[in-house]
Design a protein around this motif. Sequence first.
Motif, mmCIF file in Angstrom:
data_model
loop_
_atom_site.group_PDB
_atom_site.id
_atom_site.type_symbol
_atom_site.label_atom_id
_atom_site.label_comp_id
_atom_site.label_asym_id
_atom_site.label_seq_id
_atom_site.Cartn_x
_atom_site.Cartn_y
_atom_site.Cartn_z
ATOM 1 N N ASN A 1 0.668 -1.239 0.107
ATOM 2 C CA ASN A 1 -0.255 0.114 -0.140
ATOM 3 C C ASN A 1 0.794 1.408 -0.023
ATOM 4 O O ASN A 1 0.390 2.272 0.398
ATOM 5 N N GLU B 1 -3.427 8.722 -5.555
ATOM 6 C CA GLU B 1 -4.502 8.479 -4.605
ATOM 7 C C GLU B 1 -5.896 9.169 -5.229
ATOM 8 O O GLU B 1 -6.842 8.168 -5.478
ATOM 9 N N ARG C 1 -9.029 6.712 -6.745
ATOM 10 C CA ARG C 1 -10.274 6.880 -6.211
ATOM 11 C C ARG C 1 -11.180 7.346 -7.478
ATOM 12 O O ARG C 1 -12.339 6.989 -7.635
ATOM 13 N N PRO D 1 -7.320 10.154 5.811
ATOM 14 C CA PRO D 1 -8.054 8.831 5.800
ATOM 15 C C PRO D 1 -7.035 7.989 4.934
ATOM 16 O O PRO D 1 -6.672 8.503 3.814
ATOM 17 N N ARG D 2 -6.797 6.806 5.463
ATOM 18 C CA ARG D 2 -5.914 6.169 4.551
ATOM 19 C C ARG D 2 -6.555 5.617 3.376
ATOM 20 O O ARG D 2 -7.604 5.357 3.271
ATOM 21 N N PHE D 3 -5.794 5.179 2.387
ATOM 22 C CA PHE D 3 -6.366 4.485 1.172
ATOM 23 C C PHE D 3 -6.534 3.057 1.570
ATOM 24 O O PHE D 3 -5.409 2.452 1.863
ATOM 25 N N PHE E 1 2.736 4.048 -2.325
ATOM 26 C CA PHE E 1 2.759 4.604 -3.811
ATOM 27 C C PHE E 1 2.690 6.036 -3.521
ATOM 28 O O PHE E 1 2.584 6.665 -2.510
ATOM 29 N N GLU F 1 -15.098 9.019 6.967
ATOM 30 C CA GLU F 1 -13.870 8.475 6.562
ATOM 31 C C GLU F 1 -12.853 9.099 7.733
ATOM 32 O O GLU F 1 -12.101 8.393 8.201
#
Lengths: 660, 250
Positions: A375, A382, A386, B184-186, A377, B40
Amino acid sequence: MNLVGQIVLILCILGAVLFFAKEIRLRYRLVKLGAKGPQRWDRPVERLGYAVGRVGAQICSIKDRPLVGIMHAFIFYGFIFFAVATINHVTRAFAPEFSLWGHGLFNNLWFLGVDIIAILTSIGAVFLFVRRYIFKPEPITKPWPFSRSPQSAIVLGFIFGLMVTYLLNQGADMILTGKSFAAWMPFSHAASTLLTGMSIPSLQIWNAVFWWAHILMVLGFLVLIPHSKHLHLIAGPINIFFRTREPDGTLQKIDFENTEEFGVTNVNQFQWKNIMDFFSCVDCGRCQDVCPAYASDKPLSPKVVMMSMRKHILHEADHLISGQDVSEPVMDKWQTPDEIWACTTCGACMETCPVKNEHIQTIIELRRGQMMMENKFPQELEPAFRGLETNSNPWNLGMSERATWTEGLDVPIMTEKGEAEYLWFVGCSGSFDDRGKNISHAMAKILNAAGVDYAILGTEEKCCGDPARRAGNEYLFQMMAEENVATFKQHKFKKILTSCPHCYQVIKNEYSQFEGEFEVVHHTELIAGLLDQGKIKLSPNGDGKMTFHDSCYLGRYNDIYEAPRKIMKAMSNGNLAEMVHSKNKSFCCGGGGARMFMEESIGTRINHLRVEEAEQVGAETIGVACPFCLTMLDDGVKEKGIEASLQVKDIAQLVAEQLV
Amino acid sequence: MKIAVCLKQVPDTEANIKIASDQKSIDESAIKFIVNPYDEYAIEEALKLKESQGAESVIAITLGPDRAKDALRTAVAMGVDDVVLLKTSANSSDALSAAKSLAAKIKETGAEMILLGKEAIDDGSMQVGPMLSELLNIPCITVVTKLEVNGSSVKAEREIEGGVEVLQTTMPCIITCQKGLNEPRFPSIRGVMMAKKKQISEEAVELDDAKLAVSSLSYPQSRSEGKIVGEGTEAVPELIRLLREEAKVI
C-alpha cells in the motif's frame, strides 16, 4: 609435453570447467526457482532463427552503436574461432601433430582465418579498452559504483593476451619446427620475426610460456564469465530466444483467484524470465542512453535495475536454493521508490536492448508489489485511483458528465444508434480534459465530414485502465477491463476507434487477457485512410515548419510511424522536420506509465527536454497523436514561455483546421 | 476498549443529482455512492486509536438500504474489524429514529468510544451525534479537529469562530469528526479483496416512529453565467459600473 605438464594441464582444465559448471548451475537453478510465467516455447523454430540471426550477424550489438558494434563483432567472431582453435591448442599437448581439420587445404584456410581473426579481435579489444578507460563514455561508466568494476579491464586484457600469446606461440612454433607457414599464417609469421635471433633453448622456454599463458587465460576467462556481465555470452542469446513476442511493454495479467502475492516485494517472486534478464544484462548502457528519466536526472537507470537485481538475487542465492525466506525485501535497499516510480514505460530501453531484456515488466512488478502488497505509492496517485473507482476516470469527475463534451455537436451514442462500423472509444482525456476535449471536437468534425459510420459509448464508457495498470494497481485495472469488455460485447460494431494510444494499446493488446479480442484503429490510421480515399480534403494553411512527436504507445509499442507522418506531410506543404529523436527512437513526453498523474519533482522536466528538441529543428508546430503528449508538451511550451512561436496540437486538431 | 464508528453511505460528491418524480427523493439510478467523507475521518481516527491504544476492535455500523453494504466493505478494506448493517426498507430523513436504532446497536456492542462524521454531506443535518449523546446519556464533543486519548481520559480540540476550543472528558463519549483531524488511509488492495469476501451481518430495523418527513425537494436557483468584460486596464471602468449597478456589491 612431459607427463607432469599433461597432468597439470588436465587438472587445470578440470578445475576450471567444474567451477564454471557449478556457477552456471547455480544461476540456472535461480532462474528455475523464479515464479512461473509464460514458458515461451511457442514457435521454437522462429525463435531460434531470430536469435541466431540477431546474434550471428551481430545485429544486436551493431544496430544502435555501429562502430562499437563492429568492434564487438570482431571479438564475437574471435570467440567462435578460438573456441575451436583452443581444442587444437590443447590437443597439441598430447599429440603435437594433431589438427582438427587434418593437413589439407581446409586446414590451411582455417589457420589463415584464425590468424586474421586474431588481429581483428586484438583491434577490438584495444578499441574497447581505450573507449572504456580513456574516453569513459557515460553509459558504461556511470552511475558509480555499478559501472566502474575492473572486470572489463581484466577481460579485455585476457582477450588481448589470448590473441598475442596465440600469435607468439604459433610464431615460435614456426621457427622451432622449421615449417614456414608464412602464406597461410601471415600474422603468426610476423610474430615469429620478433623472436628470431633467440637461442633454441630459450625459444623453447618462451614457446612453452606462450602456450601455457594462452591456455591459462582461456581457463581464467571461463572462471570469470559466470561472475561478471560477461555471462551475457551464454545468457544473452538464450534470452533473445525467449524474448516476448507481444508488443514491447504489454504487461502480464495477475491471476487474482489463484495467487496470494501480487507483484514483487521479495526477489524470489520475480518470474524466471525476469531473472534471465538480470543475468543477461551487459551493462552496455544503451538503455540508460535513451531513458527519459535518466536524461532528466531522475535516479532511474534501466541497466541499474537489472544489475542491482542480479546482485540482490546472488546475495540471496543461499536462502533461495535452500528454500528459506529471503533475508530482506527488494525495497528500499536494492531499489528505491524514486527509481521505480520515475519510469514512464516509454519502452526506449526495451527497443534498444541488445539482449532483449524486459525492463518495464520488472519495474511494473515492483510497482505492483509496492502498490498492492505494501500500500505504498506516490500520494498523488490516490485521487486518480479514487477517481477510477468511483467515477471511472482518473480526475474523479462525475461519470454522468462523460458525454457532455458532445453538447452542440452531432455525435451519435451507441445505445441510440444501435449499430455502427466504428465504436469510438473517446477516452478519459477526450471526455473530461479541456485540451483532450479539443481533440474530440476535432475528431467529431472529421468523422462527420467524411461520413464515417460511428458512435460513442457515452456514459457507458469507462477508463481503459491504463493508468491503474501502469501504476501497479492491477486489481483496479482488471475491474475496468472486465467492465469495458462486457460493455463492448453488448454492442454491434466492427472496429474500435481510439484517439489515445494508451487506450489503443490496452484495448488492442491487453484486453485479450480478458477474453476481449477487438480490431482497434487509432485515429491517425483512420484519418490517413480517409485522406487516401479522398473522403476528406485539406487545404494547407501557412507554411510554418512542423514536426511530429511520436507517442511511445503508438510508435514503439505498436509500430505506427507512417500513418501520422503521411497526414503531417499532407498538412505541412512538405515543410516537415524530424526531431533528433524520432520514430522508434522517439523521446517520451513524460506522461506515460501513470506519470501523467504524478508530480515530477526530481531533476529537470522531461517535457522541457522534448520541447527543446522541437525548437532545435525550428518547428512552429508540434503535431502529436496522444492526449497525454498534448498536455505534457503544451505545458512544456507554456512553462518555457514560447507559446507565441511554438504551438502543440493533436493531428486531429490540425486536420480539422485544414478541412475543406 | 471497543470503538464504534457510525457511517452513512451518501451520493458521490461529483454525482449529478436529479430529483425523482415524487419530488421528495432523488433518482438513484445513475448515482455512485460513497462513504460520507466526514465519516472517513471517523474510520481513520478509530483505526489510529486502535493502533495507539491497543483497542480490542473497531466496529462500523451503518443504517441504510442494501446498497449501504458497499460502504461497510470500504470500511473493512480500510481495516475495520466488524461491520453491521441496520437495514431499512425505506429512505428516512428523520434523524431521531435513525439515532435511536444506532444507539440501541451501540449499547449492544459495549463500545466506549463512538466516532462519526460531523455531518453527512447528503442532508447535512448534523443531528445524529448530539442525539446519540442524549440517547446514550454520555458526553459528545462535536466538530473535532484533534483528539488525544490517554487511558479513559479524552482531550479534544474543536474549531470555534475565530479560535480553537480544547475540551476534556472521559470515556464513554461521542466524537464527531471534522476535516483536518487526520488523512484517511487509502484502502489496500489486499484489504479490498478481503472486504469483497467478508460476510456482512445485517439486522432489519423499522423507522416507523419517524416524526419528520420530506415534503418536497427542489433545485437551487441556477446561477447566471459569468461575463468577461474585457482585458487589461480598459476593462476596469466597465467592471466597476457592472459591480455597482448590476451586482450592486460596491
